[in-house]
Design an enzyme around this catalytic site. Structure first.
Site, PDB file in Angstrom:
ATOM      1  CE  LYS A 173      -3.851   2.277   0.408  1.00 60.13           C
ATOM      2  NZ  LYS A 173      -3.450   2.991  -0.844  1.00 60.13           N
ATOM      3  CE  LYS A 198       4.222   7.524   5.594  1.00 61.24           C
ATOM      4  NZ  LYS A 198       3.902   8.423   4.444  1.00 61.24           N
ATOM      5  CE  LYS A 217       4.813   7.418  -2.142  1.00 62.59           C
ATOM      6  NZ  LYS A 217       4.111   7.882  -0.921  1.00 62.59           N
ATOM      7  CG  ASP A 227       3.511  10.989  -2.692  1.00 58.86           C
ATOM      8  OD1 ASP A 227       3.391  10.762  -1.475  1.00 58.86           O
ATOM      9  OD2 ASP A 227       4.498  11.596  -3.157  1.00 58.86           O
ATOM     10  CB  THR A 276      -2.109  13.680   4.528  1.00 55.63           C
ATOM     11  OG1 THR A 276      -2.500  12.552   3.750  1.00 55.63           O
ATOM     12  CG2 THR A 276      -0.652  13.557   4.908  1.00 55.63           C
ATOM     13  CG  ASN A 287      -4.109  16.276  -0.358  1.00 55.11           C
ATOM     14  OD1 ASN A 287      -3.629  15.566   0.522  1.00 55.11           O
ATOM     15  ND2 ASN A 287      -5.413  16.395  -0.543  1.00 55.11           N
TER      16      ASN A 287
HETATM   17  P1  NDP Z   1       0.847  17.911  -4.016  1.00 52.34           P
HETATM   18  O1  NDP Z   1       1.306  17.550  -5.384  1.00 52.34           O
HETATM   19  O2  NDP Z   1      -0.593  18.123  -3.778  1.00 52.34           O
HETATM   20  O3  NDP Z   1       1.608  19.211  -3.502  1.00 52.34           O
HETATM   21  C1  NDP Z   1       2.989  19.248  -3.432  1.00 52.34           C
HETATM   22  C2  NDP Z   1       3.420  20.621  -2.956  1.00 52.34           C
HETATM   23  O4  NDP Z   1       4.815  20.626  -2.682  1.00 52.34           O
HETATM   24  C3  NDP Z   1       3.188  21.695  -4.007  1.00 52.34           C
HETATM   25  O5  NDP Z   1       2.970  22.919  -3.370  1.00 52.34           O
HETATM   26  C4  NDP Z   1       4.516  21.695  -4.742  1.00 52.34           C
HETATM   27  O6  NDP Z   1       4.774  22.905  -5.431  1.00 52.34           O
HETATM   28  C5  NDP Z   1       5.486  21.463  -3.611  1.00 52.34           C
HETATM   29  N1  NDP Z   1       6.681  20.749  -4.100  1.00 52.34           N
HETATM   30  C6  NDP Z   1       6.715  19.555  -4.725  1.00 52.34           C
HETATM   31  N2  NDP Z   1       7.956  19.212  -5.059  1.00 52.34           N
HETATM   32  C7  NDP Z   1       8.723  20.225  -4.638  1.00 52.34           C
HETATM   33  C8  NDP Z   1      10.114  20.463  -4.694  1.00 52.34           C
HETATM   34  N3  NDP Z   1      10.954  19.578  -5.268  1.00 52.34           N
HETATM   35  N4  NDP Z   1      10.574  21.599  -4.124  1.00 52.34           N
HETATM   36  C9  NDP Z   1       9.715  22.485  -3.558  1.00 52.34           C
HETATM   37  N5  NDP Z   1       8.397  22.304  -3.476  1.00 52.34           N
HETATM   38  C10 NDP Z   1       7.904  21.203  -4.017  1.00 52.34           C
HETATM   39  O7  NDP Z   1       1.425  16.753  -3.085  1.00 52.34           O
HETATM   40  P2  NDP Z   1       0.985  16.359  -1.584  1.00 52.34           P
HETATM   41  O8  NDP Z   1       0.526  17.546  -0.848  1.00 52.34           O
HETATM   42  O9  NDP Z   1       0.119  15.175  -1.683  1.00 52.34           O
HETATM   43  O10 NDP Z   1       2.371  15.855  -0.990  1.00 52.34           O
HETATM   44  C11 NDP Z   1       3.254  16.703  -0.251  1.00 52.34           C
HETATM   45  C12 NDP Z   1       4.180  15.867   0.595  1.00 52.34           C
HETATM   46  O11 NDP Z   1       3.401  15.091   1.503  1.00 52.34           O
HETATM   47  C13 NDP Z   1       5.025  14.845  -0.170  1.00 52.34           C
HETATM   48  O12 NDP Z   1       6.270  14.713   0.485  1.00 52.34           O
HETATM   49  C14 NDP Z   1       4.246  13.556  -0.024  1.00 52.34           C
HETATM   50  O13 NDP Z   1       5.056  12.418  -0.163  1.00 52.34           O
HETATM   51  C15 NDP Z   1       3.723  13.711   1.402  1.00 52.34           C
HETATM   52  N6  NDP Z   1       2.570  12.910   1.761  1.00 52.34           N
HETATM   53  C16 NDP Z   1       1.410  12.959   1.033  1.00 52.34           C
HETATM   54  C17 NDP Z   1       0.318  12.217   1.429  1.00 52.34           C
HETATM   55  C18 NDP Z   1      -0.984  12.304   0.726  1.00 52.34           C
HETATM   56  O14 NDP Z   1      -1.946  11.702   1.203  1.00 52.34           O
HETATM   57  N7  NDP Z   1      -1.113  13.028  -0.363  1.00 52.34           N
HETATM   58  C19 NDP Z   1       0.384  11.321   2.587  1.00 52.34           C
HETATM   59  C20 NDP Z   1       1.621  11.392   3.330  1.00 52.34           C
HETATM   60  C21 NDP Z   1       2.665  12.147   2.895  1.00 52.34           C
HETATM   61  P3  NDP Z   1       4.279  23.123  -6.941  1.00 52.34           P
HETATM   62  O15 NDP Z   1       2.820  23.478  -6.828  1.00 52.34           O
HETATM   63  O16 NDP Z   1       5.122  24.214  -7.443  1.00 52.34           O
HETATM   64  O17 NDP Z   1       4.497  21.831  -7.659  1.00 52.34           O
HETATM   65  O1  2IT Z   2       3.086   8.923   1.663  1.00 52.29           O
HETATM   66  C1  2IT Z   2       1.939   8.492   1.870  1.00 52.29           C
HETATM   67  O2  2IT Z   2       1.643   7.931   2.922  1.00 52.29           O
HETATM   68  C2  2IT Z   2       0.935   8.684   0.817  1.00 52.29           C
HETATM   69  N1  2IT Z   2       1.237   9.292  -0.191  1.00 52.29           N
HETATM   70  C3  2IT Z   2      -0.437   8.111   0.995  1.00 52.29           C
HETATM   71  C4  2IT Z   2      -0.449   6.662   0.585  1.00 52.29           C
HETATM   72  C5  2IT Z   2      -1.804   6.002   0.553  1.00 52.29           C
HETATM   73  O3  2IT Z   2      -1.815   4.819   0.175  1.00 52.29           O
HETATM   74  O4  2IT Z   2      -2.814   6.612   0.895  1.00 52.29           O
END
Ligand code: NDP
Ligand code: 2IT
Length: 448
Positions: free
Chosen positions: A92, A116, A128, A168, A211, A243
């Protein structure tokens, strides 16, 4: 520092096998270092070759993703899925679409996901995937053609009882919809093979928020138990504006915090009056625009290009929610110097090892990603449960379960840290608590 001879050997072998994969080796090293206090008590890990197996993914697939852009030109991207560990449940974990995606990034994320998912208390293994495809500036039809091509290979490796992907970076409701549609078409089967689905076709209420909300629930519980404190009246800085960042902002505000800065990959906005979330959601969500547009439309807000500058803004609580290694030693020192006492991670591995040392040396309440951002995947687990039951729970019911899970994760990490002789070190606690369940399952299942 790794002092145990067995751990040193496992790490050296891993380094040799995965030379140059710096993110993956960083994630492995942190976990192995945290396991030091367990080694004397558990000689069975070495005799069962447990850690050698733990750091080697069960399966890693890499594939070609050809698609046709709007001008009729053929584009080729590289797709990945790592199925890291299935000891406690089907693989997952999310799918990331970003030009920086490579084998090292996917493997670090899959490795972290294993622990996690274990911490959530739900039966999910670690996986992943993703691609170096850049969704920025692409039309909806280009996104759809990419997602369909990606799934045309991925479908043979996944399934509701095998491996359940989700979102992600770069993968949200739109992408999950296209991926789900293509899976259903190829398999002629309607199943909960992905999570983060739309509400009209099997998605769970509160998954979108989970999240970011979970991050704040974790932080709230840690503040309450370790500092007798809360979000009330605190200044909060949140990196990212996707997100996770959006819903961390919403919950932090609901809990009484004042969020004064957010960022994207181009720069950051400082808004001393407090972020106007409605405008932020419109700019970064509905319009998919750059964060600079927020400052253009919000009186009093200032935009600064470059993302690392956000850590120079004084705050009480920092919630990194963008990407890996976004806080280095220098940024961590700046945070501490400016009075920050809490860092809880919404992103995966956003702090470099040197930054973590700065937190620990300065008594910062540090909530590591594996624990603090587990609310997303936990709610994915709840989506899987609802799909199996063929039922949908209310927002309130899912949110209540999420709050309970985040509290449990905090207490399990805190207790494990205490038992290891590292009281207050939630990084060691989360790594150990996540590991113990996976290790127990692996020992029971023999050499597989
Ligand atoms: P999104 O694509 O919705 O948003 C990502 C954000 O981070 C955007 O604002 C983006 O900017 C910025 N960003 C991405 N890459 C970079 C970079 N290399 N340098 C600077 N800023 C960057 O992704 P999420 O919000 O889903 O994910 C954010 C983080 O949270 C990640 O590390 C992800 O692995 C983690 N995460 C996500 C989960 C989920 O449920 N979605 C669960 C657990 C962890 P821009 O708009 O310019 O691209
Ligand atoms: O990093 C993470 O935990 C996620 N991007 C969410 C993974 C999931 O299966 O909901």
């Amino acid at each position: 520092m790794l002092t145990n001879e067995y751990l040193q050997r496992v790490y050296a072998q891993c380094e040799k096998r995965n030379g140059g994969e710096s993110e993956f080796l960083q994630a492995v090293r942190e976990v192995l270092e945290s396991l030091e206090p367990l080694m004397e008590k558990h000689p069975e890990y070495e005799s069962a070759g447990l850690l050698e197996r733990l750091v080697e993914p069960e399966r890693f697939v890499q594939f070609r993703v050809p698609w046709v852009d709007d001008s009729g030109k053929i584009q080729v991207n590289r797709g990945y899925r790592v199925q890291f560990n299935s000891a406690i449940g089907p693989y997952k974990g999310g799918l990331r679409l970003h030009p920086s995606v490579n084998a090292s990034v996917i493997k670090f994320l899959g490795f972290e996901q294993t622990f996690k998912n274990s911490l959530t208390g739900l039966p999910m293994g670690g996986g992943k995937g993703g691609s170096d495809f850049d969704p920025k500036g692409k039309s909806d039809m280009e996104i759809m053609r990419f997602c369909q091509s990606f799934m045309t290979e991925l479908y043979r490796h996944i399934g509701q009882f095998t491996d359940v992907p989700a979102g992600d970076i770069g993968v949200g409701a739109r992408e999950v919809g296209y991926l789900f549609g293509q899976y259903k078409r190829l398999r002629n089967e309607y199943s909960g093979v992905l999570t983060g689905k739309g509400l009209s076709y099997g998605g769970s209420l509160a998954r979108t928020e989970a999240t970011g909300y979970g991050l704040c629930y974790f932080t709230q519980e840690a503040l309450r138990c370790m500092r007798d404190d809360s979000f009330e009246g605190k200044t909060v800085v949140i990196s990212g504006s996707g997100n996770v960042a959006q819903f961390a902002c919403q919950k932090a505000q609901q809990l009484g915090g004042k969020v004064v800065a957010m960022s994207d990959s181009s720069g950051y906005v400082y808004d001393p009056a407090g972020i106007d979330l409605e405008l932020m959601l419109d700019v970064k969500g509905a319009r998919r625009a750059r964060i600079s547009v927020y400052a253009e439309e919000r009186p009093g807000a200032v935009y600064t290009p470059g993302c690392s500058g956000i850590w120079s803004i004084p705050c009480d609580i920092a919630l990194p929610c963008a990407t890996q290694n976004e806080i280095n030693e220098e940024s961590a020192k700046l945070l501490v110097k400016n009075g920050c006492t809490v860092v809880c991670e919404g992103a995966n591995m956003p702090s470099t090892p040197e930054a973590i040392e700065v937190y620990l040396a300065n008594n910062v309440l540090y909530g590591p990603a594996k624990a603090a951002n587990a609310g997303g995947v936990a709610t994915s687990g709840l989506e899987m449960s609802q799909n199996s039951l063929r039922l949908s729970w209310t927002f309130e019911e899912v949110d209540a379960r999420l709050q309970e899970i985040m509290k449990n994760i905090f207490h399990n990490a805190e207790n494990a840290a205490k038992e290891c002789g590292k009281p207050g070190n939630l990084m060691v606690g989360a790594n150990v608590a996540g590991f113990l369940k996976v290790a127990d399952a692996m020992l029971s299942q023999g050499v597989v």
